[in-house]
Design a protein around this motif. Structure first.
Motif, mmCIF file in Angstrom:
data_model
loop_
_atom_site.group_PDB
_atom_site.id
_atom_site.type_symbol
_atom_site.label_atom_id
_atom_site.label_comp_id
_atom_site.label_asym_id
_atom_site.label_seq_id
_atom_site.Cartn_x
_atom_site.Cartn_y
_atom_site.Cartn_z
ATOM 1 N N TRP A 127 0.869 -1.192 0.000
ATOM 2 C CA TRP A 127 0.000 0.000 0.000
ATOM 3 C C TRP A 127 0.894 1.228 0.000
ATOM 4 C CZ3 TRP A 127 -3.636 3.648 2.253
ATOM 5 C CH2 TRP A 127 -4.899 3.585 1.654
ATOM 6 N N SER A 128 1.091 1.793 -1.166
ATOM 7 C CA SER A 128 2.048 2.877 -1.357
ATOM 8 C C SER A 128 1.371 4.244 -1.367
ATOM 9 C CB SER A 128 2.775 2.670 -2.689
ATOM 10 O OG SER A 128 1.843 2.847 -3.770
ATOM 11 N N ASN A 129 2.183 5.264 -1.615
ATOM 12 C CA ASN A 129 1.637 6.615 -1.760
ATOM 13 C C ASN A 129 0.651 6.686 -2.924
ATOM 14 O OD1 ASN A 129 3.894 6.170 -3.486
ATOM 15 N ND2 ASN A 129 4.097 8.371 -3.822
ATOM 16 N N GLU A 130 0.921 5.926 -3.978
ATOM 17 C CA GLU A 130 -0.012 5.916 -5.111
ATOM 18 C C GLU A 130 -1.357 5.314 -4.709
ATOM 19 O OE1 GLU A 130 1.883 3.909 -8.311
ATOM 20 O OE2 GLU A 130 3.368 5.498 -8.654
ATOM 21 N N ASP A 131 -1.322 4.313 -3.844
ATOM 22 C CA ASP A 131 -2.573 3.727 -3.342
ATOM 23 C C ASP A 131 -3.332 4.715 -2.465
ATOM 24 O OD1 ASP A 131 -2.427 0.985 -4.417
ATOM 25 O OD2 ASP A 131 -0.635 0.853 -3.180
ATOM 26 N N ILE A 132 -2.584 5.509 -1.694
ATOM 27 C CA ILE A 132 -3.226 6.535 -0.858
ATOM 28 C C ILE A 132 -3.928 7.558 -1.745
ATOM 29 C CG2 ILE A 132 -2.785 8.433 0.750
ATOM 30 C CD1 ILE A 132 -0.448 6.736 1.870
ATOM 31 N N ILE A 133 -3.240 7.994 -2.802
ATOM 32 C CA ILE A 133 -3.844 8.966 -3.726
ATOM 33 C C ILE A 133 -5.097 8.381 -4.377
ATOM 34 C CG2 ILE A 133 -3.471 10.214 -5.888
ATOM 35 C CD1 ILE A 133 -0.476 10.417 -5.048
ATOM 36 N N ALA A 134 -5.008 7.128 -4.827
ATOM 37 C CA ALA A 134 -6.168 6.482 -5.448
ATOM 38 C C ALA A 134 -7.299 6.296 -4.447
ATOM 39 C CB ALA A 134 -5.754 5.120 -6.014
ATOM 40 N N PHE A 135 -6.946 5.987 -3.219
ATOM 41 C CA PHE A 135 -7.940 5.789 -2.159
ATOM 42 C C PHE A 135 -8.773 7.054 -1.942
ATOM 43 C CE2 PHE A 135 -8.864 6.393 2.399
ATOM 44 C CZ PHE A 135 -9.649 5.287 2.677
ATOM 45 N N PHE A 136 -8.096 8.186 -1.794
ATOM 46 C CA PHE A 136 -8.846 9.422 -1.542
ATOM 47 C C PHE A 136 -9.591 9.897 -2.783
ATOM 48 C CE2 PHE A 136 -6.066 9.700 2.210
ATOM 49 C CZ PHE A 136 -7.043 9.930 3.165
ATOM 50 N N ASP A 158 4.677 22.072 -4.051
ATOM 51 C CA ASP A 158 6.127 21.976 -4.081
ATOM 52 C C ASP A 158 6.635 20.740 -3.344
ATOM 53 O OD1 ASP A 158 5.182 23.550 -1.714
ATOM 54 O OD2 ASP A 158 7.299 23.412 -1.165
ATOM 55 N N ARG A 159 7.735 20.199 -3.846
ATOM 56 C CA ARG A 159 8.407 19.034 -3.253
ATOM 57 C C ARG A 159 7.515 17.791 -3.219
ATOM 58 N NH1 ARG A 159 13.051 21.059 -0.464
ATOM 59 N NH2 ARG A 159 12.993 23.329 -0.309
ATOM 60 N N GLY A 160 6.516 17.755 -4.097
ATOM 61 C CA GLY A 160 5.678 16.567 -4.210
ATOM 62 C C GLY A 160 4.584 16.443 -3.181
ATOM 63 N N ARG A 161 4.384 17.456 -2.365
ATOM 64 C CA ARG A 161 3.372 17.373 -1.307
ATOM 65 C C ARG A 161 1.960 17.369 -1.895
ATOM 66 N NH1 ARG A 161 4.036 22.101 2.611
ATOM 67 N NH2 ARG A 161 4.135 23.220 0.637
ATOM 68 N N MET A 162 1.138 16.448 -1.406
ATOM 69 C CA MET A 162 -0.223 16.302 -1.911
ATOM 70 C C MET A 162 -1.233 16.791 -0.876
ATOM 71 S SD MET A 162 0.160 15.047 -4.928
ATOM 72 C CE MET A 162 -1.494 14.496 -5.349
ATOM 73 N N PHE A 163 -2.107 17.708 -1.307
ATOM 74 C CA PHE A 163 -3.134 18.282 -0.448
ATOM 75 C C PHE A 163 -4.509 18.111 -1.086
ATOM 76 C CE2 PHE A 163 0.649 20.663 0.741
ATOM 77 C CZ PHE A 163 0.534 20.790 2.127
ATOM 78 N N PRO A 164 -5.569 18.120 -0.271
ATOM 79 C CA PRO A 164 -6.903 18.147 -0.868
ATOM 80 C C PRO A 164 -7.113 19.467 -1.602
ATOM 81 C CG PRO A 164 -7.032 18.538 1.500
ATOM 82 C CD PRO A 164 -5.616 18.131 1.200
ATOM 83 N N VAL A 165 -7.820 19.431 -2.704
ATOM 84 C CA VAL A 165 -8.068 20.638 -3.490
ATOM 85 C C VAL A 165 -8.771 21.704 -2.641
ATOM 86 C CG1 VAL A 165 -9.387 21.544 -5.453
ATOM 87 C CG2 VAL A 165 -8.079 19.419 -5.692
ATOM 88 N N THR A 166 -9.548 21.276 -1.666
ATOM 89 C CA THR A 166 -10.270 22.231 -0.814
ATOM 90 C C THR A 166 -9.356 22.974 0.151
ATOM 91 O OG1 THR A 166 -10.637 20.543 0.888
ATOM 92 C CG2 THR A 166 -12.329 20.787 -0.831
#
Length: 419
Positions: free
Chosen positions: A74-83, A94-102
């Motif tokens: 269960w990788s970061n890609e799975d986390i992204i797909a999960f949400f 920046d630096r690859g950080r992923m946030f909710p669009v909201t």
């Protein structure tokens, strides 16, 4: 099965187990779930990092290699797909950080709560666990509550966090639960925490409030050897140095103090990391040639923050009022050298209660890296910060929490069926 702890790791463990067929009860000592999640990422919840697994492990200096098998499941890609599946679109910063669009952590928490409800997870709030016991005869756990009641289960996931940010409920309870099963606890210590300095520049508040973007910090051990180099924003405060880069350096300072007699460590700050010393000197010379009658102080304030320029000028006793046409070039060399390696001696941190992340915890040597199951007690699993695993800021710690939580829940569910 039972999950103890309603933070990021516990929430994901409950979902992972429930999705794989287990009947799950989630116990949270506070009056609401996800308190630490709500304050993560400055209240925006940096849910993961978009870069590859190797990059993420490089940013988990606290036993990152232990997580290879977890990320394979269960990788970061799975986390992204999960949400994304839960209706929470993410954006990369920046630096690859992923946030909710909201830009709201509550969006992430609400999605997790809806999934818990969908998976029919039984949530018990204000559930203070006193101890976790196991009966060999019955092959089951008894989770005893401070209130006097108890819960029975064939598998338990301990996901109560470490002991940083105690107001969110992380008060080291998991260490006591683990020790009952003879687990070794690596002494907790603060990581991702601001640094304290007693240098005159800090105590005199000369630079308080000064923020330097994309600085490079180099931490030196007592013998002068560089033991850490980190890049990022820096903030001068009334007590020392803060900001993302300082937080990243902090764990190396703490580990040095743990190994050696605690004494101030030299931290040098390159305040203009994108330009070489020579290019800065050339720029100042060029400005001076164009405006030979301007004072040295006026020219130097054109190449860096005013407060920083004034401090360095005074510290080096440069002829601030001398016109550029008369300035000795060596003064420019000295000024730039100070900017490129601004010295601050750090002597402490703000401590565990002010740290973002806890270092130490249940030693990973006693946890199966494939399943997150205890090597000492069948059916007992660990997830998140309760383990001796810690990462830098930037979405890495919450990735550890989500991934270890999901994998622990998945395998705990399998354990229930094996019983």
């Amino acid at each position: 099965m039972i999950v103890i702890g309603g933070g990021p790791a516990g929430l994901m463990a409950a979902i992972g187990a429930a999705r794989n067929g287990a009947q799950v009860t989630l116990l949270e000592k506070g009056n609401r779930l996800g308190r630490k999640l709500l304050i993560s990422g400055g209240g925006r919840c940096n849910v993961t990092n978009a870069r590859g697994t190797d990059h993420i492990i490089e940013n988990i200096p606290g036993n990152g290699r232990f997580l290879h098998s977890v990320f394979n499941q269960w990788s970061n890609e799975d986390i992204i797909a999960f949400f994304t599946e839960l209706g929470v679109p993410l954006k990369e910063e920046d630096r690859g950080r992923m946030f909710p669009v909201t830009n709201k952590a509550s969006t992430v928490l609400d999605a997790l709560l809806q999934e818990l409800a969908k998976q029919k997870v039984n949530i018990v709030l204000e559930a203070i666990v006193q101890r976790v016991l196991y009966s060999e005869a019955d092959r089951q756990f008894t989770v005893q509550m401070k209130s006097g009641g108890a819960f029975i289960a064939h598998a338990v996931v301990i996901a109560v966090g470490g002991c940083s940010v105690p107001e969110t409920g992380s008060t080291g309870d998991g260490y006591t639960f683990a020790q009952h099963f003879s687990h070794t606890i690596v002494d907790p210590y603060p990581t991702s925490v601001a640094l304290v300095s007693h240098d005159p520049v800090i105590q005199g508040k000369d630079l308080q409030g000064l923020a330097i973007r994309e600085a490079v910090l180099r931490l030196h051990d007592p013998r002068g050897k560089i033991i850490a180099t980190e890049e990022g924003d820096v903030l001068f405060t009334h007590f020392g140095i803060s900001g993302p880069a300082a937080l990243r350096v902090s764990q190396y300072a703490v580990k040095s103090w743990m190994k050696h007699r605690k004494q101030p460590l030299l931290l040098t700050i390159d305040s203009d990391s994108h330009r070489s010393a020579q290019s800065l000197i050339d720029q100042i010379v060029a400005i001076g040639h164009a405006a030979p009658k301007k004072s040295l102080r006026t020219i130097l304030k054109d190449v860096t923050a005013t407060s920083l320029a004034n401090y360095v000028i005074d510290r080096l006793q440069l002829p601030a009022d001398q016109v550029m046409a008369e300035v000795n070039k060596q003064h420019l060399v000295d000024f730039v050298a100070y900017l490129k390696a601004f010295p601050v001696h750090v002597s402490d941190t703000l401590g565990l209660t002010r740290a973002t992340v806890t270092g130490g915890g249940v030693t990973v040597k006693e946890i199966d890296p494939r399943t997150m199951e205890s090597r000492l007690q069948s059916g007992l699993f660990f997830a998140g910060e309760v383990m001796d695993v810690h990462a830098h800021t930037g979405g890495y710690n919450i990735t550890v929490a989500f991934s270890t939580g999901y994998v622990a829940g998945l395998h705990a569910a399998s354990q229930v069926y094996m019983k």
